[in-house]
Design an enzyme around this catalytic site. Structure first.
Site, PDB file in Angstrom:
ATOM      1  N   THR A 173       0.807  -1.227   0.000  1.00 55.15           N
ATOM      2  CA  THR A 173       0.000   0.000   0.000  1.00 55.15           C
ATOM      3  C   THR A 173       0.839   1.276   0.000  1.00 55.15           C
ATOM      4  OG1 THR A 173      -0.182  -0.128   2.418  1.00 55.15           O
ATOM      5  CG2 THR A 173      -1.940  -1.140   1.122  1.00 55.15           C
ATOM      6  N   TYR A 228      -2.241   1.344  11.991  1.00 55.60           N
ATOM      7  CA  TYR A 228      -2.804   1.148  10.650  1.00 55.60           C
ATOM      8  C   TYR A 228      -3.636  -0.132  10.573  1.00 55.60           C
ATOM      9  CZ  TYR A 228       2.076  -0.650  10.240  1.00 55.60           C
ATOM     10  OH  TYR A 228       3.302  -1.226  10.456  1.00 55.60           O
ATOM     11  N   THR A 248      12.240  -4.584  17.252  1.00 57.09           N
ATOM     12  CA  THR A 248      12.985  -4.593  15.993  1.00 57.09           C
ATOM     13  C   THR A 248      13.495  -3.222  15.566  1.00 57.09           C
ATOM     14  OG1 THR A 248      10.907  -4.393  14.755  1.00 57.09           O
ATOM     15  CG2 THR A 248      11.729  -6.618  15.190  1.00 57.09           C
ATOM     16  N   THR A 251      10.591  -5.346   5.544  1.00 61.52           N
ATOM     17  CA  THR A 251      11.755  -5.707   6.357  1.00 61.52           C
ATOM     18  C   THR A 251      11.345  -6.327   7.694  1.00 61.52           C
ATOM     19  OG1 THR A 251      11.845  -3.400   7.094  1.00 61.52           O
ATOM     20  CG2 THR A 251      13.338  -4.047   5.316  1.00 61.52           C
ATOM     21  N   ASP A 295       8.694  -8.183   8.204  1.00 58.41           N
ATOM     22  CA  ASP A 295       8.271  -9.556   7.893  1.00 58.41           C
ATOM     23  C   ASP A 295       9.490 -10.443   7.680  1.00 58.41           C
ATOM     24  OD1 ASP A 295       5.610  -8.487   7.781  1.00 58.41           O
ATOM     25  OD2 ASP A 295       6.028  -7.820   5.736  1.00 58.41           O
TER      26      ASP A 295
END
Length: 305
Positions: free
Chosen positions: A45, A121, A180, A227, A229
């Protein structure tokens, strides 16, 4: 011995996010990967246009029933990422609990994809499902700073607060937590991004040992999609290899992502010809990074805290 992963996250026809970003590296590292696509979009998206479909809870159940009817529900790992529907996420939780009846040693790796940089989101109704239903059954958790703050209700403004948040997440369920990415200042300066990890283990004598690490990761002046994922999939693979050594698992995970990003950035700059790189040019150079995925040179050291 065959090791099989059920990966439930997004899918794109073109590019590398969700299952497209997770499946290839896992397969390169020797895992069998079965994918359920929570959404199927033409592209991510971040492009100007996108089209696609969202899988609902009933459609998820239909896929799972097909696996059940053929006795294909023995998994060693389950990996979940982007889910945008409350009933879908609830059904994922039910499926994980059923899969654990088949294999009590099933390891659940959860990337709680909800938002970043202070904004969500996904619908807010997903947050209590993650807090109350997902955390208690997760083994490995890979939130970014914002998601870790959402899950605990605590802000992170220092390394000490990050360690407290990860300890709270351990108490809720996961034995391994890796934040992360964060907004924390790196001791190496503004050119570095800070990631932090914590692993809690019960020793043979019943005592609890916690290993905490910090990684200072070189920044790139671009926005990459997929990144997170990739990170979650690699962490699954390297904690499988190094189950009691978070430092080694994180170094291989972060170094691989670093190599992929560097290769992607070099390609994007080359095709952009001095202009701003497009979303298409910034798609992760995954196939070209096969050797780095298989045998990552350690480019980012994890510091024990």
């Amino acid at each position: 011995m065959e090791c099989r992963v059920l990966s439930v996250q997004s899918h794109v026809v073109r590019g590398y996010v969700g299952n497209k970003s997770a499946s290839f590296p896992l397969q390169v590292l020797g895992f069998e990967v079965d994918s359920i696509n929570s959404v199927q979009f033409s592209n991510h998206t971040g492009y100007e246009h996108w089209r696609g479909q969202v899988l609902n809870a009933d459609e998820l159940q239909s896929l799972y029933e097909g696996l059940q009817l053929n006795q294909l529900t023995h998994y060693d790992y389950i990996l979940t990422g982007y889910c945008r529907d409350e009933s879908f996420l609830q059904r994922v939780v039910d499926i994980i609990q059923e899969l654990r009846n088949n294999n009590p040693n099933l390891v659940y790796v959860c990337d709680p994809v909800m938002g970043d940089h202070g904004s969500m989101y996904v619908p807010e109704v997903l947050l209590p499902v993650y807090r109350e239903k997902v955390l208690p059954i997760a083994d490995i958790l890979t939130p970014n700073q914002f998601e870790a703050e959402l899950l605990t209700g605590k802000k992170i403004t220092s390394e000490e607060e990050a360690l407290e948040v990860m300890s709270q997440l351990h108490d809720a369920g996961p034995h391994t937590v890796v934040i992360t990415s964060s907004d924390l200042q790196s001791p190496r300066g503004a050119a570095y991004l800070v990631a932090l990890g914590s692993q809690r283990a019960v020793c043979d004598d019943g005592s609890v040992r916690t290993q905490c690490v910090r990684m200072d990761i070189p920044r790139e002046d671009a926005v990459f999609v997929g990144t997170g994922d990739l990170f979650a999939a690699l962490l699954l693979a390297w904690t499988h290899t190094h189950p009691n050594d978070l430092k080694a698992a994180c170094e291989k995970t972060v170094s691989t992502v670093h190599h992929v990003i560097k290769r992607t950035m070099a390609y994007a700059n080359r095709v952009a010809g001095g202009q701003r790189a497009s979303a298409a040019a910034l798609e992760l150079r995954m196939i070209q990074s096969k050797d780095d995925i298989l045998q990552p040179a350690i480019a980012v050291q994890a510091q024990l805290l």
